[in-house]
Scaffold this motif. Structure first.
Motif, short mmCIF file in Angstrom:
data_model
loop_
_atom_site.label_atom_id
_atom_site.label_comp_id
_atom_site.label_asym_id
_atom_site.label_seq_id
_atom_site.Cartn_x
_atom_site.Cartn_y
_atom_site.Cartn_z
N HIS A 110 65.39 60.06 24.13
CA HIS A 110 66.47 61.04 23.94
C HIS A 110 67.37 60.63 22.78
O HIS A 110 67.77 61.48 21.97
CB HIS A 110 67.30 61.19 25.21
CG HIS A 110 66.61 61.96 26.28
ND1 HIS A 110 67.18 62.22 27.50
CD2 HIS A 110 65.37 62.53 26.34
CE1 HIS A 110 66.36 62.91 28.25
NE2 HIS A 110 65.25 63.10 27.57
N GLU A 112 67.21 71.05 23.47
CA GLU A 112 68.30 71.60 24.27
C GLU A 112 68.43 70.90 25.63
O GLU A 112 69.28 71.28 26.43
CB GLU A 112 68.10 73.10 24.48
CG GLU A 112 68.06 73.90 23.19
CD GLU A 112 69.34 73.79 22.37
OE1 GLU A 112 70.43 73.72 22.97
OE2 GLU A 112 69.24 73.77 21.13
N ASP A 113 67.61 69.89 25.90
CA ASP A 113 67.70 69.12 27.14
C ASP A 113 69.10 68.50 27.23
O ASP A 113 69.66 68.04 26.24
CB ASP A 113 66.63 68.02 27.12
CG ASP A 113 66.66 67.18 28.36
OD1 ASP A 113 67.29 66.10 28.32
OD2 ASP A 113 66.05 67.59 29.37
N GLU A 114 69.66 68.47 28.43
CA GLU A 114 71.03 67.99 28.61
C GLU A 114 71.23 66.57 28.08
O GLU A 114 72.23 66.27 27.43
CB GLU A 114 71.42 68.06 30.09
CG GLU A 114 72.85 67.64 30.35
CD GLU A 114 73.22 67.69 31.81
OE1 GLU A 114 74.38 67.37 32.12
OE2 GLU A 114 72.36 68.02 32.65
N VAL A 165 71.24 66.70 24.26
CA VAL A 165 72.47 67.33 23.77
C VAL A 165 73.64 66.36 23.87
O VAL A 165 74.44 66.23 22.93
CB VAL A 165 72.76 68.63 24.56
CG1 VAL A 165 74.16 69.16 24.28
CG2 VAL A 165 71.72 69.69 24.26
N ASN A 166 73.75 65.65 24.99
CA ASN A 166 74.83 64.66 25.15
C ASN A 166 74.71 63.53 24.13
O ASN A 166 75.71 63.09 23.58
CB ASN A 166 74.83 64.09 26.57
CG ASN A 166 75.24 65.11 27.60
OD1 ASN A 166 75.90 66.10 27.29
ND2 ASN A 166 74.84 64.88 28.84
#
Length: 164
Positions: A55, A91-93, A96-97
């Protein structure tokens, strides 16, 4: 001794899968270098300890592509298609974070263009201990800097306001 892959391992593999035909001659190298720098910035923030290295890598690449002016729209689209093949979504949380936090570190460090910088907060979270969380750093006030001087005068036998 075997260790899990770090975010830069993911960055190298993903960037080298991007086709060069739609980007400028140095775009891939620029993306790789800025992504590497962003992943190195993640080391100084406790937030990233709990994040997946993949990520952090995707967030770093996406932010790098957005920051570099020579990256074509087609290259960015190819990146999104590549992520879909890897069963990942920008766009996965978690991604994005990570993107938000990396952009914050990048702009607060003074590395981003002046037009994209966000204002600095009065205090910044500063890790006290990995085990005990974070504590907000407060700059010293006039009261806290004056107190040590008064203590020094008392130890030297010179009470406040009196002279021998």
């Amino acid at each position: 001794l075997l260790h899990p892959p770090c975010s830069f391992n993911f960055i190298k593999n993903i960037v080298y899968l991007l086709p060069q035909q739609h980007s400028g001659p140095h775009a891939r190298q620029d993306i790789l270098e800025l992504s590497r720098f962003l992943s190195e910035l993640s080391i100084i923030d406790y937030f990233f300890v709990a994040q997946r290295p993949s990520h952090v890598a995707v967030a770093a690449i996406a932010n790098a592509m957005q920051s570099i002016g020579t990256v074509s729209f087609q290259t960015q689209r190819d990146f999104l298609e590549l992520l879909a093949l890897l069963d990942m979504n920008v766009e996965d949380e978690g991604i994005v974070n990570c993107r938000y936090r990396l952009q914050l570190l990048y702009s607060q460090g003074g590395y981003a263009n002046a037009s994209s910088q966000q204002p600095r907060p009065e205090s910044t979270p500063s890790p006290v201990s990995v085990a005990y969380g974070t504590q907000a750093y407060q700059p010293p006030t006039e009261e806290s800097t004056a107190a040590p001087q008064q203590d020094t005068e008392k130890r030297e036998g010179n009470p406040q306001g009196s002279s021998s």
